[in-house]
Write an enzyme that holds these catalytic residues in place. Structure first.
Site, PDB file in Angstrom:
ATOM      1  CE1 TYR A 273      -4.763  -0.344   1.132  1.00 29.77           C
ATOM      2  CE2 TYR A 273      -3.839  -1.928  -0.391  1.00 29.77           C
ATOM      3  CZ  TYR A 273      -4.938  -1.355   0.223  1.00 29.77           C
ATOM      4  OH  TYR A 273      -6.202  -1.786  -0.070  1.00 29.77           O
TER       5      TYR A 273
ATOM      6  CD  GLU B  34      -2.562   4.451  -6.555  1.00 31.49           C
ATOM      7  OE1 GLU B  34      -3.449   5.290  -6.266  1.00 31.49           O
ATOM      8  OE2 GLU B  34      -2.661   3.243  -6.283  1.00 31.49           O
TER       9      GLU B  34
END
Lengths: 320, 221
Positions: free
Chosen positions: B147, B154
């Site tokens: 994550y 991202e």
């Protein structure tokens, strides 16, 4: 009467437990817990009856107005304590939520902000832009007044995190709509459409106010009264007429101002209120079933003697 | 004994999960292969097609959650899928200049490892009815690293793309128009970046909670 106060992990919150007379109320218990723990004021406490481990049942929440005896098994009672975290009164929460839109919208109307977005500010406003600003400000001003003078809250507080969440929602949407309606390149609708929109919106705002008055009269000034089925006016047709009128009021505003931003807000607000209304309707149906055998909600006015309900964690929610 | 509807559901989910496992395994394989053979600047071109297919198919997961076919709350599936689609179709598809960045490799590898584990976990459960404890542990632990690496990639890719988004004016809608509508891709991208601030802890703590439930449950079994 001996009361043991434990946390959900089994630890004693007040070591040694507490002693009360038979007449003591749950509110008194909460006051005492506060005095002993110094940190957990009553509105932060959620006290429930213990449930069997693994049971899927929702725990029964103790109501402040009842006496401890009502929940006790003989002379003993164990309550499970949960800290709801720092709380803020609903009045405070609503005030700040509504203050944002009330102040932010006129900033886009009165001040030359569009130069910062790369546009030449236009001083002339279309009539609809002026009426929209007054309509909008009146709406939020009305909400603030209702918060202080009309609404009767059964559960006085809300977790402090909701302040940030709710203010983000109202303030962001307020700025988003205000930006578009007051834009120097704004295109107004026809005069007739504007008049229809605002007239309809004002009518719905007046109806919404009347709905709030009817709801207020279901409860006594200290907020007791719990869940009762509202009667009369539009409540004979829908359970949450206050939400209905609020949604249509925004529709009127959007018919008059015609922005995608306004319609997006309408859709989001309507879905949130619909979600609340479905919950309220379900809760009221349970109340209705519990007190009488009449089932149809359209025959609500036949129910004569509605007793006072005591749902301790009931929360009052007004419009979006 | 099994009613036809639940059998149908099981077949559907078996096919769905294993198909997506295959798609993401392809992405992972091609990514690693390209890095070894050609270099990181070529990773995007190599994985583009299976990435488009696999990631877009995940829209179905929102439907699954909405209809109630799966237990995951919509509040966890929508942000996850929205951010993926924004990256793939919003940024990577439209802004070729960012495709050669090393962040694209870290992005694609983080995603594909996560998905390969996740889809095989659910695929086993649906098709074979088993949840091997090692796979369970992987599924509920790999996010601890992936994550942060995926989210950082991202955010990094969006950030790199910002100047190109601004200058290209892609998808921008300006006023005046009848519906008084505006859309500015640059501000929208900034908003997307802002959402990562509360969004990432929300997703991470959600998974931490899921991990606690899943691993304590499997310990008891």
């Amino acid at each position: 009467m001996k009361v043991l106060v434990v946390s959900r992990s089994g630890r004693e919150v007040v070591r040694g437990g507490l002693e009360f007379s038979d007449a003591a109320t749950v509110a008194h218990l909460q006051e005492t817990i506060y005095r002993k723990t110094k940190k957990f004021y009553p509105s932060r406490q959620r006290l429930t009856l213990p449930v069997q481990p693994g049971s899927k049942e929702k725990p029964i929440i103790l109501s402040g107005k009842k006496s401890i005896k009502d929940y006790a098994d003989g002379n003993n009672l164990t309550v499970v304590f949960k800290d709801l975290g720092p709380q803020v009164s609903y009045r405070t929460l609503f005030f700040f939520e509504y203050l944002g839109p009330l102040l932010i919208y006129p900033i886009f109307y009165f001040f030359p902000v569009y130069q910062y977005f790369g546009y030449k500010d236009k001083h002339e406003k279309f009539p609809v832009q002026t009426y929209a600003m007054y309509y909008w400000c009146f709406h939020y001003f009305k909400r603030i007044l209702e918060t202080f003078f009309v609404h009767r809250f059964s559960h006085a507080t809300s977790p402090i995190a909701n302040v940030f969440r709710n203010c983000a929602y109202y303030w962001t949407f307020g700025a988003y709509i205000a930006y578009h309606v007051n834009h120097p390149l704004y295109t107004p609708v026809s005069d007739l459409q504007m008049k229809i929109g605002f007239a309809f919106g004002l009518l719905c705002q007046a109806s919404n106010f009347y709905c709030h008055i009817l709801l207020k009269n279901l409860r006594s000034p200290d907020g007791s009264g719990g869940y009762q089925i509202p009667r009369g006016f539009l409540f004979n047709i829908v359970t949450c007429a206050n939400y209905t009128t609020e949604i249509y009021q925004w529709l009127g505003f959007n018919i008059a101002t015609q922005t995608v931003a306004g319609y997006v807000f309408l859709v989001v607000a309507a879905s949130i209120m619909t979600d609340w209304a479905l919950g309220k309707h379900r809760r009221l149906k349970k109340v209705n079933l519990q007190l009488s055998s009449v089932l149809s909600l359209f025959r609500v006015w036949h129910v004569n003697h509605i007793d006072k309900c005591t749902y301790a964690q009931s929360s009052w929610r007004t419009s979006c | 004994m099994a009613n036809p509807l639940s059998t149908l559901k099981r077949i559907y989910f078996s096919v769905y999960n294993w198909a997506l496992f295959y798609g993401w395994a392809q992405v992972l394989y091609l990514a690693v292969k390209t890095i070894k053979e050609s270099g990181i600047e070529h990773v995007y071109d190599a994985v583009e097609k299976p990435l488009f297919l696999s990631q877009t198919a995940a829209i179905l997961e929102i439907a699954h959650s909405l209809i109630g076919l799966v237990r995951s709350p919509v509040s966890a599936t929508v942000p996850q899928i929205a951010s993926r689609l924004f990256l793939v179709w919003g940024i990577l598809y439209n802004i070729p200049e960012v495709r050669t960045s090393v962040l694209v490799s870290s992005l694609v590898i983080s995603w594909s490892i996560t998905e390969v584990i996740r889809y095989s976990f659910f695929g086993m459960k649906e098709l074979l009815g088993i949840t091997p404890s090692f796979l369970t542990w992987l599924r509920y632990s790999s996010f601890l690293v992936l994550y942060p690496s995926g989210i950082s990639s991202e955010v990094g890719v969006i950030y790199l793309a910002l100047p190109y988004i601004k200058s290209s004016e892609l998808f921008c809608v300006r006023m005046p128009n009848k519906w008084n509508f505006t859309f500015d891709s640059f501000y929208f991208s900034l908003l997307a970046l802002a959402i990562y601030v509360p969004g990432s802890p929300h997703m991470y703590t959600y998974m931490l909670g899921q991990r606690k439930r899943a691993l304590s449950k499997s310990k008891r079994e």
